[in-house]
Design an enzyme around this catalytic site. Structure first.
Site, short mmCIF file in Angstrom:
data_model
loop_
_atom_site.label_atom_id
_atom_site.label_comp_id
_atom_site.label_asym_id
_atom_site.label_seq_id
_atom_site.Cartn_x
_atom_site.Cartn_y
_atom_site.Cartn_z
N GLY B 18 -27.27 -16.14 21.95
CA GLY B 18 -27.81 -15.96 22.73
C GLY B 18 -27.04 -15.20 24.18
CE LYS B 43 -29.03 -12.79 15.73
NZ LYS B 43 -28.59 -12.30 16.88
CB ILE B 104 -26.46 -26.46 27.97
CG1 ILE B 104 -24.89 -26.33 27.85
CG2 ILE B 104 -25.94 -25.34 29.71
CD1 ILE B 104 -24.00 -27.56 28.50
CD GLU B 106 -33.41 -25.57 33.62
OE1 GLU B 106 -32.20 -25.10 34.05
OE2 GLU B 106 -34.39 -26.49 35.14
CE1 TYR B 185 -20.90 -27.02 37.52
CE2 TYR B 185 -21.69 -24.94 38.46
CZ TYR B 185 -22.09 -25.91 37.27
OH TYR B 185 -22.34 -26.19 36.00
CD GLU B 235 -31.19 -35.20 41.13
OE1 GLU B 235 -29.69 -34.47 41.39
OE2 GLU B 235 -31.90 -34.45 39.76
CG HIS B 273 -52.55 -46.27 41.17
ND1 HIS B 273 -52.68 -46.37 42.55
CD2 HIS B 273 -53.92 -46.04 41.01
CE1 HIS B 273 -53.39 -45.74 43.33
NE2 HIS B 273 -54.39 -45.36 42.54
#
Lengths: 398, 324
Positions: B18, B43, B104, B106, B185, B235, B273
């Site tokens: 990809g 492949k 990786i 997402e 980063y 976060e 809720h």
């Protein structure tokens, strides 16, 4: 994706969860009579179909005892503006109402399935005292909130549902229907890739269980498995937010005047925090994502610059998957086409100052492209420098 | 020393044909990572060539991960498979007995993640399915899954197994763990500019359910001889920072610094809720900062101050660290 009450109830019905008799959803008073007939004898309950809890307290749920009364309620409710503690400060306009038979309520129960992030498993949550004060109850008497883990492959076991049923003190004659309801709710959650399926309240009405209100949120990432829902329009977002979503960008409009274009949700939040610390206010949250293309950056720019509040733009890109020269190309293309548009329209020198801070893969190529473009771009090397320059630029514009 | 990956790590890339897989396989090779094979079903038997002619290394492509492992001795997998197929790709890597799996991708449906977690959990509990003798596994993770929706792992100067720009890192004493990609980063770049290198940098991913938690990795950093301090970038949302704060107080001797993004984030437009009930009071910026401070974690409030704060405090508490 959040579903409206009537859409949520259509799913509950598909899973044979008992509901009160419905007259369906209507968008004009002219449709009321047939809806009342379908809902059977009165009294009826008329419910605004908006995506927010706290609807009842804000006047979005009314009981009508007679047909005349129902007509008055529907006329007042359609077109009404609703603002509740769950709308995030926004006003929602009522365009549709749901008409149902108003079932008498002996007792309210809370029942939901959601994802427990800590455990990494779906969990069935129940409480013998349901209704609008459930969050308050969860804070003050957490021991009243009962949980059963849902196996993500197998669903909920009958014994778990029985345990919950007896702990909540539901009468034994409703045991089998409760077990079926709880298992169906878990199955719905798993089969439809939901993130929340909530019945609040589930009531005992003349001794029988009925789901009176329902909220379902589906996992956006799983919509590829549910083409019917993927096609459905998004009731919640603003036009700019919908445009952003269409091109694969996370965008949330805010109140400030500094437009942000950032890659990665964490860095976007950090950039907003930095703007605030530098004395400014972000106009939005915008994450172009990890693998965005030059075209996506261009559309992101167009969304930002269409927002009339924006007095300055701060682009903060740390290139990993997304290379800095790709970003630079997108920025240059967007600004150039905007520039020619404003020139064509013979508007005065046209758009907000743009502060760009690039770092990461191919950073030198990116910076060189920006410099060579000859466009009025203010470059910055550190985030604090970029935030200060953007705040300053916005003040000069404002 | 370092944690999880080093110059011995042999990496197979799932989804190497990809565009993202191909680009980053090349970037990892250029960094010096031992990328030994690619997997793309259908492949197998062909070979993969780096895109822009830099370097001449060609890699064999296999149809299955287990075949790639048999032929090349790979012990780690880096996954770039699209979301609908990513959960299956993780299970395939686990089934092939890989020690480290970095995903990786997402946008994986959260229920797929719950199912993967359940299966890996069951396999990890000594069910006899695994051949432990093949390669010793870092306890208690078994295998170690990093991500999904993450930038990956890098041990500077040794092995880059992910999508982070390699040049911003340098070898050194600070362990870094983060829920964010690009924010990591930013922080790493600040450290490097202050002359502070990193032992290993791990992006654990931003999804509601991730393979390895802050606590899992703090435990590894505490044991690692190179790591002298850890930076945790969190976060808002979830409660993994709160759990990390408690772990720090009970089990860690090394200093832990933390920055939490999202102080000015608007409250989400939530519905219902259930989320609030399940998460209780956890998840807010304020709540996280309070939990961190109460447990003795050094909180950095301004994103731009990360490098400066750590370098000044680390030279004070650990005079042996050279700070340029």
């Amino acid at each position: 994706m959040k579903l409206l009450e009537y859409e949520s109830k259509a799913l509950l019905e598909l899973y044979h969860i008992p509901l009160s008799k419905s007259g369906g959803v209507i968008s004009s008073a002219g449709q009321l009579n047939s809806a009342l007939k379908r809902a059977g004898c009165g009294p009826w309950v008329i419910k605004a179909q908006v995506l927010a809890g706290g609807r009842g307290k804000a006047g979005g749920v009314k009981i009508a005892k007679t047909m005349v009364e129902a007509k008055q309620v529907v006329k007042a409710m359609l077109g009404m503006e609703l603002k509740t503690h769950q709308t995030g400060g926004r006003t929602l306009v009522v365009r549709e109402v749901l008409v149902e038979h108003a079932a008498p309520i002996d007792r309210e129960i809370y029942l939901a399935v959601t994802m427990d992030r800590g455990k990494g498993l779906p969990v069935l949550v129940g409480c013998g005292e349901g209704g609008v004060e459930i969050e308050e109850l969860a804070r003050t008497k957490p021991e009243k909130i009962l949980r059963e883990e849902v196996d993500p492959s197998e669903g909920l076991n009958p014994f778990q549902a029985r345990r919950l049923c007896f702990s909540m003190g539901i009468p034994a004659d409703q045991l089998s229907i409760f077990v079926r309801t709880a298992q169906s709710l878990a199955r719905l959650f798993l089969e439809k890739d939901a993130s929340v399926v909530e019945i609040n309240p589930l009531v005992l009405s003349r001794g029988k269980l009925l789901a009176l209100d329902a909220k379902i949120v589906l996992d956006d990432n799983a919509l590829f498995r549910h083409p019917d829902f993927a096609k459905r329009s998004d009731h919640e977002s603003s036009p700019l937010e919908r445009e952003a979503k269409r091109v694969g960008i996370s965008y949330i409009g805010l109140e400030g005047n500094i437009g942000c274009l950032v890659n990665g949700a964490g860095l976007a939040m950090g950039t907003m925090d930095s703007i605030k610390l530098a004395g400014g206010d972000p106009a939005n949250f915008l994450d172009v994502g990890g693998g965005a293309s030059a075209a996506q950056v261009e559309s992101a720019f167009n969304i930002l610059l269409r927002d009339k509040k924006v007095k300055a733009v701060l682009v903060n890109i740390f290139g990993g998957i997304m290379k800095c020269d790709t970003i630079a190309e997108g920025i240059i293309k967007a600004i150039s086409s905007l520039k020619s548009e404003t020139q064509k329209a013979k508007r005065k020198a046209g758009f907000s100052p743009i502060v760009v801070r690039l770092e990461g893969t191919h950073v030198q190529e990116g910076r060189d492209l920006l410099t060579r473009s000859g466009l009025p771009i203010i470059q910055a090397h550190s985030l604090s420098e970029a935030a200060e320059k953007a705040v300053q630029a916005a003040k000069q514009e404002g | 020393m370092s944690i999880l990956v080093n110059k011995e790590t042999r990496v197979v890339v799932q989804g190497i044909t990809g565009s993202a897989g191909s680009f980053h396989a090349q970037q990892c090779l250029e960094y010096g990572t031992q990328v030994v094979a690619g997997v793309t079903p259908g492949k197998g038997g062909t070979s993969w060539k780096p895109g822009s002619g830099q370097g001449s290394q060609e890699l064999p492509i296999f149809n299955t991960v287990s075949e790639a492992v048999r032929q090349t001795g790979a012990d780690a997998s880096l996954i770039f498979v699209p979301p609908p197929f990513a959960a299956d790709a993780i299970l395939e890597a686990a089934d092939a007995n890989l020690r480290i799996i970095v995903c990786i991708t997402e946008g994986i449906p959260v229920l797929d993640r719950a199912r993967v977690r359940q299966k890996l959990g069951v396999r990890g509990q000594g069910s006899g399915v695994r051949k432990e003798e093949l390669s010793p596994r870092p306890s208690p993770l078994n295998p170690v899954l990093i991500g999904p929706n993450c930038p990956g792992i890098i041990t500077p100067g040794q092995c880059k197994m992910g999508i982070m720009p390699g040049y911003i890192h340098k070898p050194g004493p600070v362990g870094v763990i983060s829920r964010s990609g690009t924010l990591t980063y930013e922080a790493v770049w600040q450290l490097t500019q202050k002359g502070l290198g990193q032992s290993t940098v791990v992006g654990i991913g931003g999804d509601p359910i991730v393979g390895s938690s802050f606590v899992d990795l703090l435990e590894l950093f505490e044991k690692d001889s190179v790591t002298q301090a850890v930076l945790m970038i969190g976060e808002i949302g979830g409660s993994s920072e709160e759990a990390a704060a408690e772990f720090f107080k009970k089990h860690m001797s090394k200093p832990l610094f933390s920055f939490i993004a999202g102080k000015t984030a608007p409250p989400g437009r939530r519905m219902g809720h259930a989320g609030a009930i399940v998460e209780g009071g956890a998840g807010t910026h304020e709540g996280k900062i309070k939990a961190l401070k109460q447990n003795g974690v050094r909180v950095i409030e301004n994103l731009s101050d990360i490098g400066a704060t750590i370098s000044s405090q680390l030279s004070h508490f650990h005079p042996t660290v050279t700070v340029n």
